[in-house]
Design an enzyme around this catalytic site. Structure first.
Site, PDB file in Angstrom:
ATOM      1  CG  HIS A  15       4.984  18.859 -15.904  1.00 59.26           C
ATOM      2  ND1 HIS A  15       5.994  19.999 -15.840  1.00 59.26           N
ATOM      3  CD2 HIS A  15       3.810  19.156 -16.645  1.00 59.26           C
ATOM      4  CE1 HIS A  15       5.122  21.009 -16.574  1.00 59.26           C
ATOM      5  NE2 HIS A  15       3.942  20.419 -16.673  1.00 59.26           N
ATOM      6  CD  GLU A  42       1.762  17.754 -19.178  1.00 57.50           C
ATOM      7  OE1 GLU A  42       1.058  18.528 -19.697  1.00 57.50           O
ATOM      8  OE2 GLU A  42       3.096  17.507 -19.314  1.00 57.50           O
ATOM      9  CG  ASP A  44       3.011  20.365 -23.182  1.00 58.10           C
ATOM     10  OD1 ASP A  44       1.745  20.545 -22.285  1.00 58.10           O
ATOM     11  OD2 ASP A  44       3.953  20.512 -22.622  1.00 58.10           O
ATOM     12  CG  HIS A  57       5.146  24.030 -22.697  1.00 58.27           C
ATOM     13  ND1 HIS A  57       5.330  25.447 -22.899  1.00 58.27           N
ATOM     14  CD2 HIS A  57       4.124  23.747 -22.012  1.00 58.27           C
ATOM     15  CE1 HIS A  57       4.526  25.634 -21.672  1.00 58.27           C
ATOM     16  NE2 HIS A  57       4.060  24.821 -21.132  1.00 58.27           N
ATOM     17  CD  GLU A 117      -1.261  21.091 -21.360  1.00 54.66           C
ATOM     18  OE1 GLU A 117      -0.403  20.749 -20.582  1.00 54.66           O
ATOM     19  OE2 GLU A 117      -1.576  22.294 -21.716  1.00 54.66           O
TER      20      GLU A 117
HETATM   21  O1  G3P Z   1      -0.825  19.416 -18.051  1.00 47.96           O
HETATM   22  C1  G3P Z   1      -0.316  20.141 -16.556  1.00 47.96           C
HETATM   23  C2  G3P Z   1       0.423  20.998 -17.096  1.00 47.96           C
HETATM   24  O2  G3P Z   1       1.483  20.580 -18.128  1.00 47.96           O
HETATM   25  C3  G3P Z   1      -0.004  22.419 -17.662  1.00 47.96           C
HETATM   26  O3  G3P Z   1       0.881  23.441 -17.788  1.00 47.96           O
HETATM   27  O4  G3P Z   1       2.138  25.015 -19.242  1.00 47.96           O
HETATM   28  O5  G3P Z   1       3.161  22.827 -18.277  1.00 47.96           O
HETATM   29  O6  G3P Z   1       1.554  22.699 -19.997  1.00 47.96           O
HETATM   30  P1  G3P Z   1       1.984  23.338 -18.659  1.00 47.96           P
HETATM   31 MG    MG Z   2       1.218  20.526 -20.131  1.00 47.88          MG
END
Ligand code: G3P
Ligand code: MG
Length: 245
Positions: A15, A42, A44, A57, A117
């Protein structure tokens, strides 16, 4: 419907890189994730003021850099001056906010697949998705599995569907939204990503029965991951992927 993509996305996805071990959404985080044994991460993405796609993020620079203010108000050259690692620990001093181009180069080098994302600023969803689509189409490393696109912003997913349909898409939603089946069908999504603590076994079964992939964030405890996998959840996003292998 649970097609080829299912076989390429591993059960454990780092993550924001490996956010428990290294500063989130940085190349150092990718390196850490790979060193821990992750096969996918993953991260952002959003836009700088001047339209460059960068990994980030929050809405503001305050928490994860030595800058201040909205990220969308800063140009790429201003963002490049910032330290995005020292807040996490002295070993990460001088880590920079990566552009999507730099991130793709690092993924290629490390052999890491990715869930991109799209996290657009308010009012910039379509613009962000268009910029992401162009870059992914031009520079996604050959040899890596196709990137999986996700977003909480339905408009961003719709733009990806229309401009880069070759990349699989997943809808992000904290909980399963009302009318989720229609929404996934309309957006041509292959899966849904939701918060693990808002999901029940019955909902998981419904999603799986409908033929969609189901992935959950953010799962940092092995027991919880085991429960989710028992329910049929396909993958989990973890800040500590090494805890779950
Ligand atoms: O993509 C899964 C997760 O990352 C979504 O929430 O706020 O951590 O980007 P966040
Ligand atoms: Mg995310």
């Amino acid at each position: 419907m649970r097609g080829a993509q299912q076989f390429e996305v591993p059960k454990i996805i780092g993550h924001r890189g490996a956010a428990g071990h290294a500063p989130e959404n940085t190349v150092a985080g990718f390196r850490k994730a790979a060193a821990l044994g992750a096969r996918w991460v993953e991260f952002d993405v959003q836009l700088s003021r001047d339209g460059h796609v960068v990994l980030f993020h929050d809405d503001t620079l305050n928490r994860t850099t030595n800058g201040r203010g909205a990220i969308g108000d800063a140009t790429l050259s201003a963002l490049r001056q910032l330290d995005a690692g020292a807040w996490f620990g002295p070993a990460f001093r001088d880590e920079r906010i990566p552009t999507l181009g730099e991130a793709m180069a690092a993924l290629g080098e490390l052999g890491l697949g990715a869930n991109v994302e799209i996290k657009p600023a308010v009012g910039r969803a379509a613009e962000t998705a268009r910029a992401v689509a162009v870059l992914l189409q031009r520079e996604w490393p050959a040899g890596l599995p196709a990137p999986l696109i996700s977003s909480f912003a339905v408009e961003a997913i719709a733009v990806m569907r229309d401009t880069a349909p070759e990349f699989p898409r997943a809808l992000l939603s904290r909980e399963l939204p009302a009318g989720w089946k229609d929404r996934l069908r309309d957006l041509g999504c292959t899966g849904v990503h939701c918060a693990h603590d808002r999901l029940g076994a019955g909902q998981a079964a419904d999603v799986i029965k409908a033929g969609y992939a189901l992935r959950c964030y953010t799962v940092n405890e092995r027991r919880r991951a085991d429960t989710l996998f028992r329910w049929g959840v396909d993958s989990v996003f973890s800040d500590y992927p090494d805890r779950l292998f």
